[in-house]
Write an enzyme that holds these catalytic residues in place. Sequence first.
Site, PDB file in Angstrom:
ATOM      1  N   HIS A 120       0.813  -1.048   0.099  1.00 56.43           N
ATOM      2  CA  HIS A 120       0.162  -0.046  -0.059  1.00 56.43           C
ATOM      3  C   HIS A 120       0.806   1.145   0.040  1.00 56.43           C
ATOM      4  O   HIS A 120       0.423   2.473   0.475  1.00 56.43           O
ATOM      5  CB  HIS A 120      -0.956   0.008   1.255  1.00 56.43           C
ATOM      6  CG  HIS A 120      -1.981  -1.201   1.161  1.00 56.43           C
ATOM      7  ND1 HIS A 120      -2.956  -1.037   0.177  1.00 56.43           N
ATOM      8  CD2 HIS A 120      -2.040  -2.391   2.064  1.00 56.43           C
ATOM      9  CE1 HIS A 120      -3.537  -2.384   0.643  1.00 56.43           C
ATOM     10  NE2 HIS A 120      -3.234  -2.844   1.608  1.00 56.43           N
ATOM     11  N   ALA A 168      -8.398  -4.859   8.697  1.00 55.06           N
ATOM     12  CA  ALA A 168      -9.337  -4.016   7.922  1.00 55.06           C
ATOM     13  C   ALA A 168      -9.946  -4.558   6.518  1.00 55.06           C
ATOM     14  O   ALA A 168     -11.162  -4.683   6.379  1.00 55.06           O
ATOM     15  CB  ALA A 168      -8.600  -2.734   7.253  1.00 55.06           C
TER      16      ALA A 168
END
Length: 257
Positions: A47, A178
């Site tokens: 990410h 998440a």
Amino acid sequence: MQRNRMRAGVERGEVQIGTWLTTVQNPNILMLLKSAGLDFARVDMEHTALSIETVGQMAAMARALDFPIAVRPPAANREWITRLLDVGVWNIHCPQVETAAQAAEIVTASRYAPMGLRGNGGLSAATEFNPLGTVAERRAFANREVFITVMLETGGAFEHLDTIAAMPGIDALTLGPADLAQDLGVFGTPDQARVLDEKRDLILAAARKHGKTCAMLCSSPEQVEQWRTAGALLLAYSSDTEMLYQGFSTAVKRLKG
């Protein structure tokens, strides 16, 4: 060559506390983290904008400092695993592992024969450019020291948890909170914490059953204590980005009154 300090620590049953690196690209950050008392850094390529060149420099610094890094690649495939191992990374944090077949491919890519079919890169940062010993000895040493953590990030992955946990060459288990919460439909709801803790308990139970290490991402000191008490040995607290933001925002509030 020196041993993989992360693997040696968990083999002794020692809790290790680290943090995520998501923004800072200067390898000197590893000196700072070690000086601050942390045990490892987990470098995120999935990410972030971190490149393989930067990670290679961090891996060299990590070996020089004897301060381990674990790297999460953009994908847990042969291409990324091969490249990261060959630039000197010992510890691979594999995202989005959903099936036993995928876990087996990760093992195959990360270990030389007879454990797997890792590609042969020759003299490199992975061997610390050390030609001593036989090729067979260097390969056996690498097979022992590489440390593979798999992340379960979907509800379907838990259907294969026991098989994955039992697999030789998979060293540690964790989840991606998440993404897992999103897949389970509880992200941002009052049920999120409860549902994720139930999945964390399943991870811990599978790790205990099969003699594997459990890793946990922790967002607070209370979570660190919770999962350390529960038996997790690899605890990643916060990140460079979060710590910098919290530090500067707290300071600015005081400075501006």
